[in-house]
Design a protein around this motif. Structure first.
Motif, short mmCIF file in Angstrom:
data_model
loop_
_atom_site.label_atom_id
_atom_site.label_comp_id
_atom_site.label_asym_id
_atom_site.label_seq_id
_atom_site.Cartn_x
_atom_site.Cartn_y
_atom_site.Cartn_z
N ASN A 1 -55.73 -1.01 -17.13
CA ASN A 1 -56.29 -2.33 -17.42
C ASN A 1 -56.64 -2.44 -18.91
O ASN A 1 -56.35 -3.45 -19.56
N ALA B 1 -59.44 -4.65 -7.55
CA ALA B 1 -60.64 -5.40 -7.93
C ALA B 1 -61.62 -4.52 -8.69
O ALA B 1 -62.22 -4.95 -9.69
N GLU C 1 -56.91 -8.97 -10.90
CA GLU C 1 -56.71 -9.98 -9.88
C GLU C 1 -55.47 -9.60 -9.09
O GLU C 1 -54.41 -9.35 -9.68
N LEU D 1 -52.21 -10.08 -7.35
CA LEU D 1 -51.17 -11.10 -7.27
C LEU D 1 -50.40 -10.99 -5.96
O LEU D 1 -50.11 -12.00 -5.32
N GLY E 1 -50.87 -6.64 -9.80
CA GLY E 1 -52.14 -7.24 -10.20
C GLY E 1 -52.07 -7.74 -11.62
O GLY E 1 -51.25 -7.29 -12.42
N ARG E 2 -52.98 -8.67 -11.95
CA ARG E 2 -53.05 -9.22 -13.31
C ARG E 2 -54.42 -8.89 -13.92
O ARG E 2 -55.45 -9.00 -13.25
N LYS E 3 -54.41 -8.50 -15.18
CA LYS E 3 -55.66 -8.24 -15.88
C LYS E 3 -56.47 -9.52 -15.98
O LYS E 3 -55.97 -10.53 -16.44
N GLN E 4 -57.69 -9.47 -15.53
CA GLN E 4 -58.54 -10.65 -15.52
C GLN E 4 -59.09 -10.95 -16.91
O GLN E 4 -59.24 -10.05 -17.72
#
Length: 274
Positions: free
Chosen positions: A140, A192, A197, A199, A271-274
């Protein structure tokens, strides 16, 4: 007093040695190419992106990503095994791919600049991480805002290996590959906790076939030699023999007409970096 299920003090060295020995035949495996294709498909690669490939092995993800991102993009590919990287270098050279940098090292301890990559990919190597959550937090940190992580993890069931894991757990030994991220729910919680996030977390039935009992029992020595089972491999011989006997009993009891159904499920996580 040292717990006999504690991680081996030279776990990384053992892992590198194992894959050094497998380097020349690794690409003959039927499962790894399919997993790599799934991870690539979910990674949403585009021309010009910067990509980090964790546990690149013989470079299957790195080479594929290299072609998709083009000359305007770049790939950094890391692996513990020098011999696996030799294969990756050779293949990259044969295809004249010049936008890949191969690094021999431990991706869990390497120093990389924050916010450097658009994508972090990991195929068939998440199972080998000593601390998956810590690793995900590093990934991340290395991603640019909005960057995407994509990786695969062994699911449930995981073929005959699930029997080994179940027997081990009955003896108080939790094998990380079978307990840490073996369900979509666990994968989601890991994402999380690491600041991603979710996806997509997709369960894939990778393989389903009948195995002759002899072949099913022969999974034991192959699996015990794999770094993912290092907690079992380092047990005293008497205790390991007991676990093996229980494994053989369960597999034999499950055999119908001399065959055992093996189902291998995988989780493909994005997942996407928030």
């Amino acid at each position: 007093m040292r717990d006999d299920t504690e991680d081996h003090p030279d776990y990384k060295g053992l892992t590198a040695d194992y894959f050094d020995r497998r380097s020349e035949t690794y690409d003959q495996d039927a499962i790894h190419p399919r997993l790599a294709s799934m991870v690539i498909r979910h990674a949403r690669l585009e021309p010009g992106l910067s990509v980090l490939d964790i546990g690149t092995g013989t470079g299957r993800i790195a080479l594929h990503a290299s072609k998709l991102i083009g000359d305007g993009g770049s790939v950094v590919a890391i692996d513990l095994s020098a011999e696996m990287l030799t294969q990756a270098h050779f293949k990259a050279g044969m295809e004249s791919l010049t936008n890949i940098q191969f690094i021999q090292g431990d991706a869990e301890h390497i120093e990389l600049e924050d916010a450097t990559f658009d994508r972090v990919l990991c195929s068939s190597a998440f199972v080998l991480l000593s601390n998956p959550l810590k690793a995900l937090k590093s990934w991340n940190r290395w991603l640019k805002p909005g960057g995407i992580v994509a990786f695969d993890t062994p699911g449930d069931p995981f073929g005959i290996n699930s029997v080994i894991a179940d027997v081990a757990l009955s003896h108080g030994i939790a094998l990380p590959y079978a307990t840490t991220a073996n369900t979509p729910e666990k994968c989601g919680r890991l994402l999380a906790a690491a600041g991603f996030e979710a996806l997509e977390i997709k369960e894939e039935l990778l393989q389903e076939h009948e195995m002759h009992l002899h072949d099913a029992l022969a999974v034991w020595p192959k699996s015990i030699a794999h770094p993912a089972c290092h907690k079992l491999a380092q047990l005293p011989a008497k205790r390991l023999d007991q676990i093996r006997t229980e494994f053989e009993t369960r597999v034999t009891e499950a055999a119908a007409d001399g065959t055992v159904l093996s189902r291998i499920a995988m989780n493909v996580v994005t997942g996407r970096k928030q």
